[in-house]
Scaffold this motif. Structure first.
Motif, PDB file in Angstrom:
ATOM      1  N   PRO A  75      18.155  37.247  29.242  1.00  0.00           N
ATOM      2  CA  PRO A  75      17.251  38.342  28.871  1.00  0.00           C
ATOM      3  C   PRO A  75      15.826  37.829  28.704  1.00  0.00           C
ATOM      4  O   PRO A  75      15.633  36.629  28.500  1.00  0.00           O
ATOM      5  CB  PRO A  75      17.798  38.810  27.508  1.00  0.00           C
ATOM      6  CG  PRO A  75      18.951  37.966  27.184  1.00  0.00           C
ATOM      7  CD  PRO A  75      19.073  36.868  28.180  1.00  0.00           C
ATOM      8  N   PRO A  76      14.831  38.724  28.736  1.00  0.00           N
ATOM      9  CA  PRO A  76      13.462  38.269  28.460  1.00  0.00           C
ATOM     10  C   PRO A  76      13.411  37.703  27.046  1.00  0.00           C
ATOM     11  O   PRO A  76      14.192  38.109  26.187  1.00  0.00           O
ATOM     12  CB  PRO A  76      12.630  39.553  28.543  1.00  0.00           C
ATOM     13  CG  PRO A  76      13.502  40.583  29.120  1.00  0.00           C
ATOM     14  CD  PRO A  76      14.910  40.170  28.944  1.00  0.00           C
ATOM     15  N   CYS A  77      12.498  36.759  26.821  1.00  0.00           N
ATOM     16  CA  CYS A  77      12.473  36.088  25.529  1.00  0.00           C
ATOM     17  C   CYS A  77      11.023  35.974  25.052  1.00  0.00           C
ATOM     18  O   CYS A  77      10.151  35.547  25.814  1.00  0.00           O
ATOM     19  CB  CYS A  77      13.104  34.708  25.691  1.00  0.00           C
ATOM     20  SG  CYS A  77      12.973  33.708  24.231  1.00  0.00           S
ATOM     21  N   SER A  78      10.788  36.340  23.807  1.00  0.00           N
ATOM     22  CA  SER A  78       9.399  36.346  23.312  1.00  0.00           C
ATOM     23  C   SER A  78       8.843  34.933  23.154  1.00  0.00           C
ATOM     24  O   SER A  78       7.648  34.732  23.134  1.00  0.00           O
ATOM     25  CB  SER A  78       9.319  37.102  21.986  1.00  0.00           C
ATOM     26  OG  SER A  78      10.185  36.477  21.070  1.00  0.00           O
ATOM     27  N   LYS A  79       9.736  33.924  23.002  1.00  0.00           N
ATOM     28  CA  LYS A  79       9.254  32.541  22.874  1.00  0.00           C
ATOM     29  C   LYS A  79      10.014  31.630  23.845  1.00  0.00           C
ATOM     30  O   LYS A  79      10.842  30.805  23.424  1.00  0.00           O
ATOM     31  CB  LYS A  79       9.437  32.061  21.445  1.00  0.00           C
ATOM     32  CG  LYS A  79       8.579  32.848  20.490  1.00  0.00           C
ATOM     33  CD  LYS A  79       8.505  32.235  19.125  1.00  0.00           C
ATOM     34  CE  LYS A  79       7.528  33.038  18.291  1.00  0.00           C
ATOM     35  NZ  LYS A  79       7.776  32.973  16.878  1.00  0.00           N
ATOM     36  N   PRO A  80       9.750  31.778  25.140  1.00  0.00           N
ATOM     37  CA  PRO A  80      10.566  31.041  26.123  1.00  0.00           C
ATOM     38  C   PRO A  80      10.465  29.529  25.983  1.00  0.00           C
ATOM     39  O   PRO A  80      11.395  28.815  26.357  1.00  0.00           O
ATOM     40  CB  PRO A  80      10.001  31.497  27.474  1.00  0.00           C
ATOM     41  CG  PRO A  80       8.729  32.171  27.197  1.00  0.00           C
ATOM     42  CD  PRO A  80       8.717  32.593  25.770  1.00  0.00           C
ATOM     43  N   GLU A 145      21.101  16.817  37.828  1.00  0.00           N
ATOM     44  CA  GLU A 145      20.970  17.351  36.470  1.00  0.00           C
ATOM     45  C   GLU A 145      20.046  18.570  36.538  1.00  0.00           C
ATOM     46  O   GLU A 145      18.979  18.519  37.158  1.00  0.00           O
ATOM     47  CB  GLU A 145      20.381  16.278  35.549  1.00  0.00           C
ATOM     48  CG  GLU A 145      20.396  16.729  34.094  1.00  0.00           C
ATOM     49  CD  GLU A 145      19.816  15.694  33.137  1.00  0.00           C
ATOM     50  OE1 GLU A 145      19.443  14.586  33.571  1.00  0.00           O
ATOM     51  OE2 GLU A 145      19.730  16.030  31.941  1.00  0.00           O
ATOM     52  N   HIS A 146      20.469  19.653  35.926  1.00  0.00           N
ATOM     53  CA  HIS A 146      19.660  20.866  35.981  1.00  0.00           C
ATOM     54  C   HIS A 146      19.773  21.669  34.692  1.00  0.00           C
ATOM     55  O   HIS A 146      20.637  21.416  33.859  1.00  0.00           O
ATOM     56  CB  HIS A 146      20.050  21.713  37.205  1.00  0.00           C
ATOM     57  CG  HIS A 146      21.501  22.084  37.261  1.00  0.00           C
ATOM     58  ND1 HIS A 146      22.493  21.193  37.612  1.00  0.00           N
ATOM     59  CD2 HIS A 146      22.141  23.247  36.997  1.00  0.00           C
ATOM     60  CE1 HIS A 146      23.669  21.793  37.587  1.00  0.00           C
ATOM     61  NE2 HIS A 146      23.482  23.040  37.202  1.00  0.00           N
ATOM     62  N   ARG A 147      18.870  22.638  34.553  1.00  0.00           N
ATOM     63  CA  ARG A 147      18.882  23.522  33.391  1.00  0.00           C
ATOM     64  C   ARG A 147      18.261  24.846  33.818  1.00  0.00           C
ATOM     65  O   ARG A 147      17.713  24.949  34.940  1.00  0.00           O
ATOM     66  CB  ARG A 147      18.078  22.906  32.239  1.00  0.00           C
ATOM     67  CG  ARG A 147      16.589  22.821  32.528  1.00  0.00           C
ATOM     68  CD  ARG A 147      15.813  22.224  31.367  1.00  0.00           C
ATOM     69  NE  ARG A 147      14.369  22.360  31.604  1.00  0.00           N
ATOM     70  CZ  ARG A 147      13.434  21.944  30.765  1.00  0.00           C
ATOM     71  NH1 ARG A 147      13.770  21.338  29.646  1.00  0.00           N
ATOM     72  NH2 ARG A 147      12.160  22.123  31.048  1.00  0.00           N
ATOM     73  N   ALA A 148      18.342  25.841  32.951  1.00  0.00           N
ATOM     74  CA  ALA A 148      17.670  27.107  33.259  1.00  0.00           C
ATOM     75  C   ALA A 148      16.817  27.507  32.059  1.00  0.00           C
ATOM     76  O   ALA A 148      17.267  27.413  30.911  1.00  0.00           O
ATOM     77  CB  ALA A 148      18.690  28.189  33.586  1.00  0.00           C
ATOM     78  N   VAL A 149      15.589  27.908  32.346  1.00  0.00           N
ATOM     79  CA  VAL A 149      14.680  28.314  31.271  1.00  0.00           C
ATOM     80  C   VAL A 149      14.520  29.842  31.289  1.00  0.00           C
ATOM     81  O   VAL A 149      14.780  30.495  32.301  1.00  0.00           O
ATOM     82  CB  VAL A 149      13.298  27.624  31.401  1.00  0.00           C
ATOM     83  CG1 VAL A 149      13.419  26.128  31.224  1.00  0.00           C
ATOM     84  CG2 VAL A 149      12.629  27.939  32.743  1.00  0.00           C
ATOM     85  N   ALA A 150      14.088  30.355  30.136  1.00  0.00           N
ATOM     86  CA  ALA A 150      13.935  31.810  29.996  1.00  0.00           C
ATOM     87  C   ALA A 150      12.509  32.231  30.392  1.00  0.00           C
ATOM     88  O   ALA A 150      11.614  31.395  30.496  1.00  0.00           O
ATOM     89  CB  ALA A 150      14.215  32.187  28.552  1.00  0.00           C
ATOM     90  N   ASN A 151      12.346  33.499  30.593  1.00  0.00           N
ATOM     91  CA  ASN A 151      11.027  34.060  30.919  1.00  0.00           C
ATOM     92  C   ASN A 151      10.564  35.000  29.812  1.00  0.00           C
ATOM     93  O   ASN A 151      11.378  35.629  29.138  1.00  0.00           O
ATOM     94  CB  ASN A 151      11.111  34.858  32.226  1.00  0.00           C
ATOM     95  CG  ASN A 151      11.169  33.943  33.415  1.00  0.00           C
ATOM     96  OD1 ASN A 151      10.176  33.376  33.822  1.00  0.00           O
ATOM     97  ND2 ASN A 151      12.373  33.773  33.947  1.00  0.00           N
ATOM     98  N   TYR A 152       9.260  35.095  29.688  1.00  0.00           N
ATOM     99  CA  TYR A 152       8.692  35.918  28.620  1.00  0.00           C
ATOM    100  C   TYR A 152       9.003  37.410  28.825  1.00  0.00           C
ATOM    101  O   TYR A 152       9.473  38.083  27.926  1.00  0.00           O
ATOM    102  CB  TYR A 152       7.178  35.679  28.568  1.00  0.00           C
ATOM    103  CG  TYR A 152       6.497  36.482  27.511  1.00  0.00           C
ATOM    104  CD1 TYR A 152       6.692  36.192  26.155  1.00  0.00           C
ATOM    105  CD2 TYR A 152       5.669  37.556  27.855  1.00  0.00           C
ATOM    106  CE1 TYR A 152       6.075  36.947  25.177  1.00  0.00           C
ATOM    107  CE2 TYR A 152       5.053  38.313  26.880  1.00  0.00           C
ATOM    108  CZ  TYR A 152       5.260  38.007  25.540  1.00  0.00           C
ATOM    109  OH  TYR A 152       4.656  38.754  24.578  1.00  0.00           O
ATOM    110  N   ASN A 153       8.747  37.898  30.015  1.00  0.00           N
ATOM    111  CA  ASN A 153       8.859  39.357  30.183  1.00  0.00           C
ATOM    112  C   ASN A 153       9.839  39.794  31.267  1.00  0.00           C
ATOM    113  O   ASN A 153       9.943  40.967  31.566  1.00  0.00           O
ATOM    114  CB  ASN A 153       7.476  39.972  30.453  1.00  0.00           C
ATOM    115  CG  ASN A 153       6.816  39.311  31.647  1.00  0.00           C
ATOM    116  OD1 ASN A 153       7.413  38.417  32.252  1.00  0.00           O
ATOM    117  ND2 ASN A 153       5.605  39.734  31.993  1.00  0.00           N
ATOM    118  N   LYS A 154      10.527  38.833  31.832  1.00  0.00           N
ATOM    119  CA  LYS A 154      11.451  39.230  32.905  1.00  0.00           C
ATOM    120  C   LYS A 154      12.862  38.746  32.613  1.00  0.00           C
ATOM    121  O   LYS A 154      13.052  37.586  32.217  1.00  0.00           O
ATOM    122  CB  LYS A 154      11.015  38.605  34.224  1.00  0.00           C
ATOM    123  CG  LYS A 154       9.880  39.330  34.897  1.00  0.00           C
ATOM    124  CD  LYS A 154       9.657  38.733  36.275  1.00  0.00           C
ATOM    125  CE  LYS A 154       8.605  39.497  37.043  1.00  0.00           C
ATOM    126  NZ  LYS A 154       8.232  38.785  38.253  1.00  0.00           N
TER     127      LYS A 154
END
Ligand SMILES: O=C(O)CCC(=O)C(=O)O
Ligand SMILES: [Fe+2]
Length: 213
Positions: A75-80, A145-154
């Motif tokens: 989900p979008p996250c206010s503090k990615p 090695e990998h990871r996934a980061v969140a997005n502010y508004n998407k």
């Protein structure tokens, strides 16, 4: 900070699948899985030739090519910058075929000790080398090695298909991938089912979602 756990969505998705009378949902998953299997089969055939083996060798080594599918929802996250969608890990599969959205970034791989984004290419799939491939190739092809980061508004959704051997298959470096001079075999022989369980415990304190590391 509180941020919805992405695996909840996987669980919901699974429940929807098993309980569903929505035939089209099942049909879509089945059709997608069959298409991914075809892609994986062709990839394994090409990799076999690249690794100087018969075309069907890698497929044969799996005894049974097992396939699992996971939908990740971020989900979008206010503090990615304060959260991670998926923590750093390598996949315990042979390969993982990932479909990501065309216009939302999130996946990153570790390269030269830095996180590098794998930006989506429209209509392209991402193929990750997994742990089994690394072991069979005696470390020549690294499990990324990998990871996934969140997005502010998407919000972002990724669809991961894991391809791996049957539990009973014993995995170890293929003899012709071991340097003939040093004879150094970098990995010990292990039953795949055992490898899977121990890496779940090691990598994620037992919290991992099967079959990913
Ligand atoms: O969402 C992504 O791009 C990565 C997901 C992933 O690494 C996984 O499901 O194992
Ligand atoms: Fe992964």
């Amino acid at each position: 900070m509180i941020w919805p756990n992405h695996s909840t969505c996987i669980y919901q998705s699974y429940l929807l699948y098993v309980n569903s009378n929505i035939l089209s949902y099942r049909e879509i998953i089945e059709e997608y899985s069959n298409a991914i299997r075809k892609v994986a089969t062709e990839l394994f055939q090409s990799f076999s030739l690249i690794m100087r083996m018969d075309k069907e060798s890698l497929l044969g080594l799996h005894k049974q090519l097992v396939q699992a599918y996971r939908v990740n929802y971020y989900p979008p996250c206010s503090k990615p910058d304060q959260v991670l969608g998926v923590s750093p890990h390598s996949d315990t599969s042979t390969i993982t075929i990932l479909m990501q959205e065309d216009d939302v970034c999130g996946l990153q791989i570790k390269h030269n000790n830095e996180w590098v984004p794998v930006n989506p290419i429209p209509d392209a799939l991402v193929v990750n080398v997994g742990d089994v491939f690394e072991i069979w190739s005696n470390g020549k092809y690294k499990s990324v090695e990998h990871r996934a980061v969140a997005n502010y508004n998407k919000a972002r959704i990724s669809y991961a298909s894991f391809l791996f051997p049957h539990d009973e298959v014993e995995i170890e470096p293929l003899s012709h991938m071991v340097d003939s001079k040093t004879k150094q075999q970098l990995y010990k022989k292990v039953r795949y089912g055992e490898y899977l369980r121990s890496s779940m415990n090691e990598k994620n304190g037992g919290q991992s979602t099967y079959p990913d590391g």
